[in-house]
Design an enzyme around this catalytic site. Sequence first.
Site, PDB file in Angstrom:
ATOM      1  CD  GLU A 185     -59.142  73.923  48.099  1.00 11.15           C
ATOM      2  OE1 GLU A 185     -59.172  74.483  47.058  1.00 11.15           O
ATOM      3  OE2 GLU A 185     -59.461  74.065  49.338  1.00 11.15           O
ATOM      4  CE  LYS A 224     -59.153  77.410  51.086  1.00  5.22           C
ATOM      5  NZ  LYS A 224     -60.560  76.672  50.535  1.00  5.22           N
ATOM      6  CG  HIS A 240     -39.712  70.616  33.337  1.00  6.76           C
ATOM      7  ND1 HIS A 240     -38.854  70.324  32.285  1.00  6.76           N
ATOM      8  CD2 HIS A 240     -40.338  69.579  33.466  1.00  6.76           C
ATOM      9  CE1 HIS A 240     -38.634  68.923  32.210  1.00  6.76           C
ATOM     10  NE2 HIS A 240     -39.804  68.604  32.896  1.00  6.76           N
TER      11      HIS A 240
END
Length: 609
Positions: free
Chosen positions: A482, A486, A505
């Site tokens: 999130e 934003k 990775h």
Amino acid sequence: MCGIVAAAARREVSEILLEGLRRLEYRGYDSAGLALLDNERNLLLHKQLGKVAELERAQQLEPYYGCTGIAHTRWATHGEPSAVNAHPHTSGARVALVHNGIIENHQQLRARLQEQGYQFVSATDTEVIVHLLHSHLIQGLGLVDAMRETVSLLEGAYALAVIDVEHPDEVVGARQGSPLVIGVGIGENFLASDPMALRQVTDRFIYLEEGDLALVTPADISIWNEAGERVRREKIRIDEAVESADKGAFDHYMLKEIYEQPRALAATLALDARHRVADELFGEGAAAVFDKVQAVQIVACGTSFHAGMVARYWLEELAGLPCQVEVASEFRYRKRVQHDNTLLVTISQSGETADTLAALRDAAPGDFLASLVIANVDNSSLVRESDLVFLTRAGVEIGVASTKAFTTQLVALLMLTIALGRRRGLSEDRATDLVNALQRLPEYVQETLELDRDIEDLSEAFIAKHHALFLGRGIQYPIAMEGALKLKEISYIHAEAYPAGELKHGPLALVDNNMPVVAVAPGDDLLEKLKSNLEEVRSRGGELFVFADRQAGFASEPRVRVLNMPHCPEVVKPIVYTVALQLLSYHVAVQKGTDVDKPRNLAKSVTVE
Ligand code: G6P
């Protein structure tokens, strides 16, 4: 997307239409237009590239007046944002039309109309509708019948409003797949995509249903259903004072909405007299449904999807329920295998997001035990079509990047977890702890808001960067997602979120001193592991920004900047840390000079697929 507003009145309506568009700008803002019929039946048209303010300027320079009119603010799908592609579209200097949605068979229709001699000036799918309408009108049909014939040929989604110089008192609307509401006035009536557009003129509304066609004149409203039968639809009063769509002392709606969170969270946390989460909060019959739930499937888009991802951790850990979370646009097109007695939970600020709504509608009867929506807008399509409803009390959210809607969704989802968990071994003591944590949440959020200045200082390090990495572990991973969303939405910095353990990775290859790395590191039991991930970043020259509990044992040092967050219960940390990340993105965007409340290419309510 796109916002529609229309009026049939005995007074001049241009200012009502413009005010409606200003309130609908959250639905799209790349171009806008307005068509009016004046007393001499002239069709007057302004169309402008850019925001509604550009249209206002055009109207000031050359004012058009009329008592019947339609207006539109656009979010481009077919055809680039331009004045030519802006709505209203016209045909034969007689009829003008505004459209929200996508016409899927526009190419076939266009070819047919071109054979009949119609010339297309725009690259939109919409223009076919207005020429089709015109072709029916010149056969002598009335506006309603011509519209009925027209929509019968359309495939796809639409909310439409049209005016015709030959029917100067009439506005005709139709909906299929996109929202449209009638505003009922005294001696005047209106159409709009959302009641908010009309709150300056009425508090009485009629929601049109799928397939409805409506004729609106100053004196009358007539509605026909998909089968062409005259129908009456319920008139509702929305007298709940719609919050001021005013920025007050704040520079942007987004900042105002971030600061409104303590109040919005407290308002959403509705408890019964014994400070418990009552089943009835989720609607009539919720208790009987909750007794049977054996699994949960969450479906949402964008920020609401991230709320669902957080909820999965809660539902599995606290309520012992298997939970799947998927973005609606994927869920709806996938062959799925469902647990028995799965509760389908949709999450949506607007309650109108096309993919989420389609996912609800496509869920085959029998696939799910019941549907529950967590939404912020009462009477929205998802609210009207779900079995159970929880309304968040965020209040109107204007900023395109969702803030208070997200954190209130999280409160609702934790309440749902408690209600379901109680039936599945969550002890009363634990439930009480969770409720206590929720009750103190506004305080923790307030404390986080007080860090605003420190966060603004941190934000300076991002302004010249092109990329950023957000790391989190466990339940903080969706919060990192999130945070990254934003940042990219409003500052246009490319931001990616990774579960911290995945760093080695792949993304570690990108880390150098041009890649700021934000870590959401509240100090839970994964802290030690996270600390080693962060070392991996630091030793590659990356600059770290750690949001950590002030008791977590992180200290600022060269290339590591620590923001000490309030100490609070684990369970509410995802909500509290979100607020800090919202402020970070906000300040980066402000310093970069972007349009924080209306970021380019985006819209608040995505009513197209
Ligand atoms: C758009 C908005 C996002 C929002 C998403 C889902 O992309 O810009 O802020 O999260 O739609 O919207 P919903 O109304 O369903 O929550």
